[in-house]
Design an enzyme around this catalytic site. Sequence first.
Site, short mmCIF file in Angstrom:
data_model
loop_
_atom_site.label_atom_id
_atom_site.label_comp_id
_atom_site.label_asym_id
_atom_site.label_seq_id
_atom_site.Cartn_x
_atom_site.Cartn_y
_atom_site.Cartn_z
N ASP B 57 8.49 1.12 -26.30
CA ASP B 57 8.66 2.62 -25.86
C ASP B 57 8.03 3.22 -24.61
O ASP B 57 6.55 3.10 -24.93
CB ASP B 57 8.77 3.35 -26.90
CG ASP B 57 9.71 3.20 -28.18
OD1 ASP B 57 10.13 2.02 -28.24
OD2 ASP B 57 10.18 4.00 -28.86
N ASP B 85 14.06 2.40 -24.83
CA ASP B 85 13.52 3.92 -24.86
C ASP B 85 12.68 3.84 -23.87
O ASP B 85 11.45 4.18 -23.83
CB ASP B 85 12.83 4.17 -26.14
CG ASP B 85 13.49 4.40 -27.33
OD1 ASP B 85 14.82 4.30 -27.22
OD2 ASP B 85 13.21 4.76 -28.26
N ARG B 89 11.27 12.71 -24.25
CA ARG B 89 10.03 12.99 -24.48
C ARG B 89 8.84 13.49 -23.51
O ARG B 89 8.39 14.36 -23.35
CB ARG B 89 9.58 11.98 -25.56
CG ARG B 89 10.27 12.12 -26.99
CD ARG B 89 9.90 13.48 -27.46
NE ARG B 89 10.01 13.47 -28.77
CZ ARG B 89 9.30 14.49 -29.83
NH1 ARG B 89 8.89 15.37 -29.06
NH2 ARG B 89 9.61 14.57 -31.19
N ASN B 117 17.56 3.18 -28.50
CA ASN B 117 18.48 4.20 -29.14
C ASN B 117 18.40 5.43 -28.24
O ASN B 117 19.41 6.15 -28.22
CB ASN B 117 17.98 4.83 -30.35
CG ASN B 117 16.55 4.93 -30.56
OD1 ASN B 117 15.41 4.29 -30.20
ND2 ASN B 117 16.18 6.11 -31.29
N HIS B 118 17.29 5.70 -27.29
CA HIS B 118 17.50 6.82 -26.60
C HIS B 118 18.15 6.39 -25.22
O HIS B 118 18.31 7.43 -24.49
CB HIS B 118 16.07 7.15 -26.06
CG HIS B 118 15.47 8.01 -27.11
ND1 HIS B 118 15.16 9.46 -27.20
CD2 HIS B 118 14.87 7.60 -28.40
CE1 HIS B 118 14.47 9.90 -28.50
NE2 HIS B 118 14.29 8.51 -29.09
N HIS B 168 15.35 -3.76 -29.89
CA HIS B 168 14.66 -2.39 -30.01
C HIS B 168 14.17 -2.07 -31.29
O HIS B 168 13.11 -1.78 -31.67
CB HIS B 168 15.12 -1.30 -29.13
CG HIS B 168 14.80 -0.14 -29.30
ND1 HIS B 168 13.68 0.10 -28.40
CD2 HIS B 168 14.95 1.20 -30.04
CE1 HIS B 168 13.10 1.28 -28.74
NE2 HIS B 168 13.98 1.92 -29.85
N ARG B 216 18.49 9.64 -45.34
CA ARG B 216 19.09 10.48 -44.34
C ARG B 216 20.63 10.33 -44.52
O ARG B 216 21.29 11.38 -44.03
CB ARG B 216 18.75 10.07 -43.00
CG ARG B 216 17.36 10.45 -42.44
CD ARG B 216 17.17 10.50 -40.88
NE ARG B 216 17.00 9.02 -40.63
CZ ARG B 216 16.03 8.51 -40.49
NH1 ARG B 216 14.84 9.12 -40.66
NH2 ARG B 216 15.53 7.06 -39.95
N HIS B 243 10.13 0.61 -31.26
CA HIS B 243 10.83 1.81 -31.86
C HIS B 243 10.15 2.66 -32.77
O HIS B 243 10.45 3.83 -33.14
CB HIS B 243 11.96 1.05 -32.77
CG HIS B 243 12.92 2.16 -33.41
ND1 HIS B 243 13.36 3.22 -32.49
CD2 HIS B 243 13.55 2.33 -34.60
CE1 HIS B 243 14.50 3.88 -33.33
NE2 HIS B 243 14.35 3.50 -34.67
#
Lengths: 412, 338
Positions: B57, B85, B89, B117-118, B168, B216, B243
């Site tokens: 990342d 990623d 951020r 995932n980003h 990832h 979650r 990740h």
Amino acid sequence: MSDLPSQEPEKAGSRQKSSVNKTNEAFVSTVRNAPNKTTGIDAVHINAAREMVKLHTRDRLPTNSVNNRINTIPKPLPRPSNNPHSTQLPQSSFATPRPSASLKNIKMSIPAKGHEGPCTNPQCAHCGTVIIPAPKSSFPIMDKPSITINDWSIYTIKRPILSSQELDDLESRYDFPLPEMIFGNNKVRLVSDQFGTIEFNGLDALDSLNKESDFKVSYHREWLEARKNKMLSESFDTSEKKSKEISNLDLSKITDIETIKNFDWTYSVNYKGSITGIEFKPTNDPFPIDRLLKPDPILFFDESVLFEDELGDNGISVLSTKIRVMPTCLLLLCRFFLKIDNVSLRIRDTRIFIDLETNKIFREYKCQDCEYDEVLSKINSKNLTDPKSLLRDSNWVANNIPVNSVTTETNM
Amino acid sequence: MTISNDLDYCLTQLLDFKPAKLLPEETIQSICHDLKVQLLETPNIMTISSPITLVGDIHGQFHDLLEIFKIGGSPPHTNYLFLGDYVDRGYYSIETICLLILLKLRYPNRIFLIRGNHESRTITTNYGFYSEVLNKYNGSSRVWQYITDLFDYLPLGAVIDNKIFATHGGLSPSCQILDQIRTVDRFREIPHDGIMADLVWSDPDLEIRDFKLSPRGAGYLFGAEVMNKFCHENDVVQLIRAHQLCNEGYVNYWEGKCLTVWSAPNYCYRCGNKASVLEILHTNYGKNSFQKDSVDGQIFNVFEASPENDDDTINGKSVNGNDNVDSFYKSKSVDYFL
């Protein structure tokens, strides 16, 4: 809502008036005390006049110009020389708008009396505040500033996230995965030999979690459906009865994949601080906001994160602290902020107020919750290009979602 | 002017100026288009060979990306596989992703990019990239549009020397063999569910053996048995992924069978963590190549945040494009909060 004037706009006028009165007194007294050798323009007159102009204009400044405000208030404090533990705060040579009680007789020391190791956070030569971060610190900042005022010593510690060794050492303490950014060494600590200790740290906070969370991520249902359908299509004996049963069951019961031990994955702490020696009891006295609205000089200000988690890209969960120490009182805010995208927003604030003259302590605990869509609809009406950026601002959220409960306690 | 000259000119805009010059909207539209054309031909799982350096990342930490090129060697002299990623951020998502797009176009056989995932529309609206584009392009979101459209074309993984699988996040319960990934229609937004989602989101867990669901309500953790089975069925020896943030910059699971590479030092300008890139020199493994703390021919180069970040760190410009939050190291942050 981080600044004062915006808090009480209706009072701005009256404050200005009173500051003018004060200033006149100050002006008069300064003139009276001026040395008697008035040949030409007296420097004291000029300074007093300048201060008066400043006081007139101060309330008209934009709310974010806190620094101007700070710089005009105290004279530089004498750097402690022989005896670093007994500096007296000098009285300002000019009046401030509605200052708190006299600044006389305040015993202050930088670093704090019990400070261990070298002090890398000196006072600012201009305004007397403790300089945070330390002037010589490098990144990542590892800071340990401190200050003592009267009976209370204030320490803050900032360090990087925990190392894998430190995490291993904690393994037996928690039976759930810790937040991904865990600043386990960060803390803010208020110590009085006479009364006791109030501390805020992330590890103690995580001890206060509920067993599990009511929330699931926004696409939970969609996810569940996809798996149900898959299960049904793979299963040969899907009688109608069975499929009905399945639709009522939890996901973990319809697949062979189990959930790891349930825990509050939102990290919604119920944390009012780690307290030793002080007993709080409920009070009807209001939390002394009025004292905090005074623009007293801030002698010590620090903020830090205790933990933070991005909830697997479903939002943010963050516990952070802020502290400001004024000559006669201090305010510590420990805020838990939760945003689950498309689901919910939550704030849990613990505020500690200490009157440094009387040692009266207030603790306020405030809980706020609101559904995500409800908050977003409020913003959408304002036609912003990037409405979601407001939802990332915990101050904005705290001011715009309903309060569920507030309790106020005191030690006296 | 030839195409490579155009690309070189764009590269100088990003590399030779401080601060780096932003590319015009039309240029970004054009390079995204060119890269899409190239990626249409790329399979979901790329086949690449060592020597190669793997990068985890980056999250918009442009100065640290430049630091990586200093440490690992600059392209095209070093081959790089980026594990996703790139944006969100940090303060320089646009510069970061533009530099990577340009390098990929300029050196298509030296630079490899996979999807994290980003690299997704929903995630980037919530974690900063979208806000950064609005701020830097006068309220226009077109650049975000071009780049997130390109994200749909990024491949999902890579196999190095037929021995190492790189992705990832991690493994998926819907994927026992790699061919199942090869048949996915990847040219779309990352869904919440299925192989594509699991590859970019799942995490290894030392305490479990099988797959477990996250509390979650979505997402998986995978354990040792899953890892072994995956390696066995696909005739690979190792999974390398990114990740997950870690203080040391890398994590070694199950005696090197799974590695995490994290390449964003002092993440979010405040975590104080180290970062690393993983150099794979060769994959000629013998019986004892995999040890508790080392794998033959693999070196983690660990590094700390570039001093170029200091100004941003002090000024606390704000993460996520919002000036009111995340300014924890601001030197002038004294504030009459209530």
